[in-house]
Scaffold this active site. Structure first.
Site, PDB file in Angstrom:
ATOM      1  CG  HIS A  52      32.919  39.779  43.479  1.00 27.25           C
ATOM      2  ND1 HIS A  52      32.950  39.141  42.271  1.00 27.25           N
ATOM      3  CD2 HIS A  52      33.585  40.941  43.306  1.00 27.25           C
ATOM      4  CE1 HIS A  52      33.608  39.896  41.407  1.00 27.25           C
ATOM      5  NE2 HIS A  52      33.993  40.990  42.009  1.00 27.25           N
TER       6      HIS A  52
ATOM      7  NE  ARG B  90      36.669  41.157  36.317  1.00 32.58           N
ATOM      8  CZ  ARG B  90      37.152  41.641  37.486  1.00 32.58           C
ATOM      9  NH1 ARG B  90      37.611  42.874  37.550  1.00 32.58           N
ATOM     10  NH2 ARG B  90      37.162  40.910  38.564  1.00 32.58           N
TER      11      ARG B  90
ATOM     12  CD  GLU C 187      39.883  46.776  38.910  1.00 35.03           C
ATOM     13  OE1 GLU C 187      39.289  46.444  39.936  1.00 35.03           O
ATOM     14  OE2 GLU C 187      40.527  45.992  38.205  1.00 35.03           O
TER      15      GLU C 187
ATOM     16  CG  ASP D 162      41.526  46.032  42.837  1.00 33.34           C
ATOM     17  OD1 ASP D 162      41.955  45.586  43.914  1.00 33.34           O
ATOM     18  OD2 ASP D 162      41.160  45.314  41.908  1.00 33.34           O
TER      19      ASP D 162
ATOM     20  NE  ARG E  73      27.796  51.801  44.806  1.00 32.20           N
ATOM     21  CZ  ARG E  73      26.591  51.813  45.352  1.00 32.20           C
ATOM     22  NH1 ARG E  73      25.538  51.514  44.644  1.00 32.20           N
ATOM     23  NH2 ARG E  73      26.435  52.110  46.626  1.00 32.20           N
TER      24      ARG E  73
ATOM     25  NE  ARG F  36      40.751  37.216  43.384  1.00 35.95           N
ATOM     26  CZ  ARG F  36      40.722  37.862  42.236  1.00 35.95           C
ATOM     27  NH1 ARG F  36      40.341  39.103  42.180  1.00 35.95           N
ATOM     28  NH2 ARG F  36      41.066  37.261  41.127  1.00 35.95           N
TER      29      ARG F  36
END
Length: 964
Positions: free
Chosen positions: A173, A452, A562, A599, A637, A769
């Site tokens: 990320h 994913r 989420e 999220d 997390r 995001r």
């Protein structure tokens, strides 16, 4: 030099010492470390850019320090006046200097933490950031606590440990805002600083270390901090893999040896079996295609082959050391027969490309003969992966390589058994055991790649299939109809579609991904995660597509829940899934479910999200028990508090009872990877922290909340969600305010991740995001997503009945989950500054929206008071003097960068805003004023502005440390 100037030169040091007058404890060297690094840097700055520039840095620091003392907005304007008068080149140098000073402050802190740990002066109840979470126990303490306080037998502990698994999932990320080349230089600065303060250092060593320190600080300052091109998913994967190369590979066997030692100390003479799955590693880098169009099937293939090549290379580099060690001639019959066979069949010309043992190994060294064969196969395994990666084909036959783990382990196990049966167990338990443990942990694939994808993308594919077959539109069918059709296809044998299926680019992408999974060895992959999963058909759809694309060993399918509503509905959805007989037979009593922190926080605010995550886990475990399934929770997390971050040990121990059960999967994201694995000692602490906390949670489950605590929190969560959503989603001009008051629109220019910052280019907060959403608020020191909703919730229950305040205080003292939630909010308030947020408003937000900002800042102050009341604290962080000290040391640097950022945004966004520039200050810039500005020749803004802005964003991120 005139006396006045000399005094001024020392002023930053003096300020530092005034800011932190006394040491926090006798082992506190932080100010010393900090002042040394700062001194060295300011000397370098003066050498490179002249005395005037150094003086300007001092002047800015002093203005900031004065603001930090009294929080007068006037001081921020004075700072702004100095900063806006700088010419573009000077502006870049000064932003870079402050950002660099914050990185140096972080390094001083890390050395201080390592020093405190080394001398075992850890204070209990010392609540800190992730990087120094001293609320953890080490393994030895945890074992002793379990034996002493809980009367667990050493055998029970050993059994639990052997059967537990922690799977750390590295994700790329975009929160690591520091470049890799800088991280390496920072590591060397850290080492120099630690050695300079070693007890047995000689004067010559000291002089050489001092020179090295100077050199590394200068090299880091002279390196461009800004990534000039966005990283590709392959770049992200290489960056992630570098941690295996540098720390994790050697860290795992070292850690497992410590587990053996800790077990010995409680009376267990056995070692942890080398194939006990204590620690495992997975990755999302190159597999996570949710909202990232740059992760293509080709990227997935590349990263799997790259990881296989790296694994084979690392084993290959180690195998010759093992051959050196195992020079014994005595062995058991089984090994002797194998060695003789291999000796007879050995190709004579094969060994010329080896460094050692390239002549034929004599049969009097049987271990070397057997390991020599392993080495040959590793060589071919590496070459085949390398050729497939670069050319798509390979002339190395597959049978000459290792294809599955059993084949690789078998000769190593044979050597181990032989040594033990010949009385050489101590030798077997040396490097050979370490090697076996590495093979068991990393396999042939180094890490297993998760895939994913969004559930909608699978629906599109199935819709195309049913339309092509003329049986209707899958997308429009009810859930019952979908399930019925999917199950009838799963039970049958006929292929569903051929090459004539009409495909859009998106559909081809999904199917090609399944073909890559089918083509590569099955041990390359971990789980197939479905984001936005809501119904059993979402899971069955992936099962069917795996079968249709001929995946021989199907990946386990993991639904990800989420948003708040999805979390609430998750237990019912999983129960429906388990009641499908076909699926129940397929999973063999095991299921994984992923829950998303970021999220859910963006959707409902931190308090409601945390509580809903807690309750959803409890319910999911109940459902799994009912159906006789062992559930593994996968925790998504982030690094920041707003995205579920916080000290690992506390986070694990505050999970509901029975939800971990010896098996934990958790993401390690962005900058948290560096904080967890950047150094050998950090890697060791990370593995220890996860293992100890998982064991403790299973053997000493945390308390279940009392019914009245639950009822109170339920009531608070409703109020918190209402308050949060009334601002974020229902306030008509909130999105406009957010975009004006923060650098969210400019975030994408930082080039720190391969994903677009939005799922859809148009659209409001929903499509943004979670990372840029948090990042933007962190930059302005307002941290709105973390605290918004808390104040209203606490106020509501206390106004209703004053006794509720006592109940909240009781919950804080006695319920780990609630305590962690409140402590993290308190830490965020300590890092926040509404005065800085007000400056952004004043400069960037249209006047009619000012009252809205005022209202939010009043809410911030009120919430802070209420949180302190709940915790029973008079001041922020009164229980953690170390963090308080660290923040005081850094705040003046961060404030300068914040003011610089706010004024730079003003100049970027408002063409009519004019400033009067003073002459060049920097002597170097005066000579070649274009150099720094020309690093960014294509900027659409006035010269220097974009780089100044990005440097301030990186500096603030370094200063606050919880970027995303």
């Amino acid at each position: 030099m005139p006396h006045g100037k000399l005094e001024k030169m020392a002023s930053m040091d003096v300020h530092l010492r005034q800011l932190v007058p006394g040491k926090v404890s006798e082992d506190d060297k932080l100010v010393e470390y900090d002042a040394l690094l700062l001194d060295r840097f300011l000397d370098i700055l003066q050498e490179l850019h002249g005395e005037d520039l150094r003086e300007t840095v001092q002047e800015l620091y002093e203005h900031s320090a004065e603001y930090e003392g009294k929080h007068e907005p006037k001081k921020l304007e004075e700072l702004g006046n100095v900063l806006t008068s700088l010419d573009p080149g000077d502006s870049i140098v000064i932003a870079k200097a402050f950002s660099h000073m914050l990185n140096l402050a972080n390094l001083a802190e890390e050395v201080q933490i390592a020093y405190r740990r080394r001398i075992k002066k850890l204070k209990k109840g010392d609540f800190v950031d992730e990087s120094s979470a001293t609320t953890e126990s080490d393994l030895e303490e945890t074992f002793k606590k379990l034996v002493g306080d809980l009367n667990k037998s050493p055998e029970e502990i050993f059994d639990a440990l052997k059967n537990q698994t922690v799977d750390l999932v590295l994700t790329a990320h975009p929160t690591q805002s520091v470049r890799r080349s800088l991280l390496q230089k920072h590591g060397r600065i850290r080492d120099c600083l630690a050695q300079l303060y070693a007890k047995d250092i000689t004067p010559d060593d000291k002089q050489e270390l001092d020179e090295a320190l100077q050199r590394e600080i200068q090299a880091a300052f002279r390196t461009d901090e800004i990534k000039r091109t966005p990283p590709t998913p392959q770049d992200e994967m290489r960056a992630g893999m570098s941690y295996f190369h540098e720390t994790i590979w050697k860290g795992v066997p070292k850690f497992l040896r410590r587990v053996d030692t800790a077990l010995k100390n409680i009376g267990i003479e056995e070692r942890v079996p080398y194939n006990a799955p204590l620690i495992q590693f997975s990755s999302w880098m190159g597999g996570d295609r949710d909202g990232n169009p740059r992760v293509t099937p080709e990227v997935t293939r590349d990263v799997c082959l790259l990881a296989r090549m790296m694994a084979a290379t690392m084993y290959f580099n180690q195998i010759e050391d093992l051959m050196f060690e195992l020079s014994m001639w005595r062995c058991n019959d089984e090994l002797r027969v194998r060695a003789d066979e291999l000796h007879v069949n050995r190709r004579k010309d094969a060994a010329k490309h080896y460094i050692e043992f390239w002549k034929s190994i004599p049969t009097t060294e049987p271990y070397r003969v057997v390991l020599g064969d392993v080495r040959d196969k590793l060589y071919h395994t590496r070459e085949r992966a390398r050729q497939l990666l670069s050319n798509g084909t390979s002339d190395v036959p597959e049978e000459a390589t290792f294809n599955n783990l059993e084949d690789f382990l078998e000769p190593l196990e044979l050597c181990y058994r032989s040594l033990c049966s010949c009385g050489d167990r101590p030798i077997a338990d040396g490097s050979l055991l370490d090697f076996l443990r590495q093979v068991s942990t990393f396999g042939l694939s180094l890490v297993r790649l998760d895939i994913r994808q969004e559930s909608d993308r699978h629906t599109d594919v199935l819709d195309a299939i049913t339309t092509h077959l003329d049986i209707g539109s899958y997308r429009e069918w009810s859930e019952e109809r979908r399930q019925e059709w999917l199950l009838s296809e799963l039970s049958g044998k006929r292929p569903l579609f051929g090459s004539d299926l009409p495909k859009t680019e998106e559909i081809a992408d999904v199917l090609d991904t399944f073909h890559v999974i089918a083509e590569l060895p099955s041990d390359s992959f971990g789980a197939y995660i479905i984001s936005m999963a809501t119904a059993p058909s979402d899971v069955l759809a992936v099962e069917l597509l795996q079968r249709e694309c001929h995946v021989k060993r199907p990946l386990r399918v993991v639904p990800l829940f989420e948003k708040l509503a999805d979390l609430e509905a998750a237990p019912a959805a999983v129960a429906r899934l388990f009641s499908v007989d076909w699926y129940k037979n397929r999973i063999n009593g095991k299921q994984e479910v992923m829950i998303g922190y970021s999220d859910s926080g963006k959707d409902a605010g931190r308090l409601s999200a945390a509580w809903q995550l807690y309750k959803a886990q409890e319910e999911l475990v109940k459902v799994a028990k009912e159906y006789g399934v062992k559930l593994t929770m996968f925790h998504g997390r982030g690094g920041t508090v707003g995205r579920g971050g916080g000290p690992t040990h506390l986070a694990i121990l505050s999970q509901p009872p029975d939800t971990i059960n010896g098996s934990l999967r958790v993401t390690v994201q962005g900058e948290v990877i560096e904080q967890s694995f950047g150094e050998e000692h950090l890697c060791f602490r990370t593995l220890q922290r996860f293992t100890a906390a998982t064991l403790e949670h299973g053997m000493r489950p945390p308390v279940s909340p009392k019914p009245e605590w639950r009822a109170l929190l339920d009531e608070m969560a409703v109020v918190a969600t209402e308050e949060y959503r009334s601002v974020v989603f229902q306030e008509p001009r909130f999105v406009e305010y957010f975009r004006l008051a923060t650098p969210e629109l400019e975030y994408g220019r930082m080039n720190i991740g391969s994903r677009p910052s939005k799922r859809k280019p148009s659209g409001g907060i929903e499509s943004l995001r979670a990372i840029p959403w948090i990042f933007a608020w962190t930059q302005t020191r307002f941290h709105l997503p973390v605290w918004l909703g808390f104040g209203g919730a606490i106020r509501h229950v206390v106004e209703k009945d004053v006794k509720n305040l006592h109940m909240l205080q009781d919950m804080y003292k006695n319920w780990p989950f609630f305590r962690v939630t409140i402590d993290l909010i308190e830490m965020v308030f300590a890092k926040g500054d509404p005065g800085i947020a007000a400056l952004y408003d004043k400069l960037l937000v249209s006047e009619e929206l000012w009252p809205f900002g005022d209202k939010l800042r009043a809410n911030f102050e009120e919430t802070k008071k209420l949180v302190l009341q709940t915790a029973g604290h008079k001041d922020l962080l009164e229980g953690d003097p170390y963090l308080k000290q660290r923040l005081r040391l850094r705040n003046s640097y961060i404030t300068t960068l914040n003011v610089c950022q706010a004024y730079t945004l003003k100049r970027i966004r408002d063409p009519s805003y004019h400033v009067t520039l003073r002459p060049h200050i920097s002597k170097e810039i005066a000579e070649s004023s274009k150099e720094l500005i020309e690093l960014n020749p294509t900027s659409e803004y006035a010269p220097g502005l974009e780089d100044t802005l990005i440097l301030t964003m990186k500096g603030v991120a370094a200063g606050l440390q919880n970027t995303g």
